[in-house]
Design a protein around this motif. Structure first.
Motif, short mmCIF file in Angstrom:
data_model
loop_
_atom_site.label_atom_id
_atom_site.label_comp_id
_atom_site.label_asym_id
_atom_site.label_seq_id
_atom_site.Cartn_x
_atom_site.Cartn_y
_atom_site.Cartn_z
N LYS A 1 87.45 -7.89 -26.07
CA LYS A 1 86.41 -8.63 -26.79
C LYS A 1 86.87 -8.98 -28.19
O LYS A 1 86.58 -10.08 -28.70
CB LYS A 1 85.14 -7.78 -26.86
CG LYS A 1 83.92 -8.53 -27.39
CD LYS A 1 83.51 -9.66 -26.44
CE LYS A 1 82.27 -10.37 -26.91
NZ LYS A 1 81.87 -11.47 -26.00
N SER A 2 87.61 -8.08 -28.83
CA SER A 2 88.12 -8.35 -30.17
C SER A 2 89.10 -9.52 -30.14
O SER A 2 89.07 -10.40 -31.02
CB SER A 2 88.80 -7.10 -30.73
OG SER A 2 89.30 -7.33 -32.02
N LEU A 3 89.98 -9.55 -29.15
CA LEU A 3 90.93 -10.66 -29.02
C LEU A 3 90.20 -11.97 -28.76
O LEU A 3 90.58 -13.02 -29.28
CB LEU A 3 91.92 -10.36 -27.89
CG LEU A 3 92.86 -9.18 -28.12
CD1 LEU A 3 93.63 -8.86 -26.84
CD2 LEU A 3 93.82 -9.46 -29.27
N GLU A 4 89.15 -11.91 -27.96
CA GLU A 4 88.37 -13.11 -27.66
C GLU A 4 87.64 -13.63 -28.90
O GLU A 4 87.57 -14.84 -29.15
CB GLU A 4 87.36 -12.80 -26.56
CG GLU A 4 86.36 -13.92 -26.28
CD GLU A 4 85.20 -13.44 -25.40
OE1 GLU A 4 84.08 -13.97 -25.56
OE2 GLU A 4 85.42 -12.53 -24.57
N LEU A 5 87.09 -12.70 -29.69
CA LEU A 5 86.23 -13.08 -30.81
C LEU A 5 87.03 -13.41 -32.06
O LEU A 5 86.72 -14.39 -32.76
CB LEU A 5 85.27 -11.93 -31.10
CG LEU A 5 84.06 -12.23 -32.00
CD1 LEU A 5 83.17 -13.29 -31.39
CD2 LEU A 5 83.27 -10.95 -32.24
N PHE A 6 88.06 -12.61 -32.35
CA PHE A 6 88.77 -12.76 -33.62
C PHE A 6 90.17 -13.36 -33.47
O PHE A 6 90.85 -13.55 -34.48
CB PHE A 6 88.87 -11.41 -34.32
CG PHE A 6 87.53 -10.80 -34.62
CD1 PHE A 6 86.69 -11.36 -35.57
CD2 PHE A 6 87.10 -9.67 -33.94
CE1 PHE A 6 85.45 -10.81 -35.84
CE2 PHE A 6 85.87 -9.11 -34.20
CZ PHE A 6 85.03 -9.68 -35.15
N GLY A 7 90.62 -13.60 -32.25
CA GLY A 7 91.90 -14.26 -32.06
C GLY A 7 92.97 -13.34 -31.52
O GLY A 7 92.83 -12.11 -31.51
#
Length: 552
Positions: free
Chosen positions: A343-349
């Motif tokens: 989710k972090s990769l999806e949201l923040f890059g």
């Protein structure tokens, strides 16, 4: 956590929790009666009607008083429906405010009791036990104050420990404190850890005293390690009623510290004078950053976590459990919040993997538990060759839910960015703050979150900028630098979305600035569903008041 932090971190030193949960039939505790049994809550004129579908509503607010600038503070809701607010500074001593069942401030309370530290506050037989220490001389003193739960007056003061003169050059065991107090959250038993000094450098070490609910000594033991060439660093302790003490620590060879690092469990049965040491199977010979221990009374097991550095200089979290009836140790396993990472990769890059460090374990009434993580970005700048902490960004929170058997159920993510200048934060600081040993930096205490295990759902409470409501979905959070620009929010951990929606804690119709609260010192009574903390008065800015919240 970032590389710059762990090249410089020295592991911290923990310490009280509270709740009175009913124990499993046949378990180590008899079922407890609900708190406030037979007490009728007041019909308070200050209570506000909760907003539609709101999970949190204000029950009452106390009178405003000057906001403390420093010191240590604790909240305590007593079984008789009264509330204690305890604030300590070295200059003003210990001061107690007592609020009755109608949440009205009482006049005759304890004021100005002199000490150099507040070590613990908890309930004993309807009264408050306040442990304070005086470390102004080379002979540290620990005092136990009994404060009336009805009037707030000092009933009795006893000396718990008066240590021999401390020779710092001969200390075999490193610690930042002479006393640590740990209370069993499921009973009124507690323990005091203390350093003891000896002219013989091989004989200096720890002394641990186990006290019953009536403050009588159950057992006392000393140790410095499991062998003459070993030294043992205390990390955390669990008090198992009046049955035993369980201490988690790191054993090292005096000559080969890092390469010989090994986590051990030391247990002391009631009435015994010797500890038993057990291997836990955690990875050895690595840079251990910390560890803690929690007791699960519903499974009669210990939950133990270890945090250490990977070769990539990133944090790894290891979990194991110990069955207390057989002392069988489960095989340790690495805990990775992989769903939150995605989710972090999806949201923040693609350059923003989740790098949270463990902060606490919360045990639920059915024996299930949650592990809480938080990202800590520490920025350090060299000044004349000396590393100086510039700031810490308290970033995204992750929550991993497990069932009673230890099976992972689901994960939650709470995006946030809050700057805490001039302070370096570490793994497990949330667990450490369950006790009264952390001195508060009141200018930035409004930037810490609190996890509340509610009756129907769990919650995250924190202060944040209102504009981040819209910025969360875009992955572009604004850093909260000044708490005066924020307001109180809560996240109810329910629904299908990994990032739950958030709502305002207080009435948003109030004039600007919106109110914020000191959630870091909040006290939650699970039986009544009441959370009490300090709320900053918007009109005064320099004043606070106690606020009681109903958690639905």
């Amino acid at each position: 956590m970032k590389t710059t932090l762990y090249l410089l971190l020295l592991a911290g030193l923990p310490i009280m929790g509270r709740a009175q949960l009913a124990a499993q039939p046949g378990g180590p505790y008899a079922p407890a009666m609900p708190r406030n049994a037979g007490v009728t809550p007041p019909a308070d004129s200050t209570a506000t009607k909760p907003a539609l579908f709101s999970c949190v509503s204000t029950l009452a607010e106390g009178p405003a008083f000057p906001e403390p600038a420093d010191g240590i503070a604790r909240m305590l809701q007593l079984g008789n429906g009264h509330t204690l607010y305890v604030h300590f500074t070295e200059k003003q001593g210990v001061n107690v405010q007592l609020y009755d069942i109608s949440r009205q401030l009482q006049d005759s309370t304890l004021t100005g009791y002199q000490a150099t530290s507040l070590d613990a506050v908890f309930e004993s037989a309807g009264d408050a036990t306040v442990l304070v220490s005086d470390r102004s001389s080379r002979r540290p003193l620990l005092m136990r104050l009994r404060v009336s739960g009805s009037s707030g007056r000092l009933l009795r003061a006893d000396t718990v420990a008066y240590l021999d003169k401390v020779n710092l050059r001969k200390r075999k065991i490193t610690t930042s404190s002479d006393f640590l107090v740990i209370k069993d959250p499921y009973s009124e038993n507690y323990a005091v850890w203390m350093y003891y000094n000896s002219d013989d450098p091989q004989n200096g070490g720890y002394e641990v005293v186990h006290f019953g609910a009536d403050h009588r000594e159950i057992s006392r033991a000393r140790f410095s390690g499991s062998g003459d060439d070993k030294r043992f660093r205390y990390w955390d302790m669990a008090v198992i009623g009046d049955k035993m003490l369980c201490i988690l620590g790191m054993e090292q060879n005096a000559l080969y510290e890092t390469t010989s690092s090994q986590m051990k469990l030391a247990t002391l049965d009631s009435g015994n004078i010797f500890f038993r040491f057990r291997d836990l199977g955690f990875p050895e010979g690595i840079s251990i950053q910390g560890g803690f221990i929690k007791y699960n009374p519903h499974r009669h097991t210990l939950i133990l976590l270890q945090a250490n550095l990977h070769e990539e200089k990133k944090m790894a979290t290891w979990l194991t459990t110990v069955r207390l009836d057989s002392m069988i140790v489960a095989g340790p396993r690495e805990i990775i919040p992989s769903q939150v990472n995605l989710k972090s990769l999806e949201l923040f890059g693609p350059k923003a993997p989740y790098e949270g460090v463990p902060q606490n374990v919360i045990v639920k009434k059915d024996g299930s538990y949650s592990i809480i993580f938080e990202e800590l970005d520490n920025f350090i700048r060299p000044v004349n060759g000396t590393p100086v902490v510039v700031s810490t960004i308290l970033a995204n929170v992750a929550v991993m839910d497990f069932d009673a058997e230890g099976k992972e159920l689901r994960s939650w993510m709470i995006p946030k960015k809050q700057m805490n200048p001039g302070v370096i934060m570490k793994a497990f600081y949330q667990k450490n703050r369950e006790n009264a040993t952390e001195k508060l930096n009141w200018a930035d205490q409004y930037k810490f979150f609190t996890y509340i295990p509610g009756a129907q759902r769990d919650y995250i409470f924190m202060n944040d900028l209102g504009e981040n409501n819209e910025r969360i979905d875009r992955g572009k959070l604004t850093v909260m630098r000044d708490a005066r620009d924020a307001q109180g929010f809560y996240y109810a951990l329910e629904g299908k979305a990994m990032i739950p929606s958030r709502d305002a804690v207080f009435d948003t119709a109030t004039p600007s600035p919106a109110p914020i609260a000191l959630f870091a010192i909040a006290d939650y009574d699970a039986d009544s569903g009441t959370l009490v903390t300090l709320k900053r008065v918007p009109e005064g800015r320099k004043q606070v008041q106690l606020v009681w919240l109903n958690i639905h």
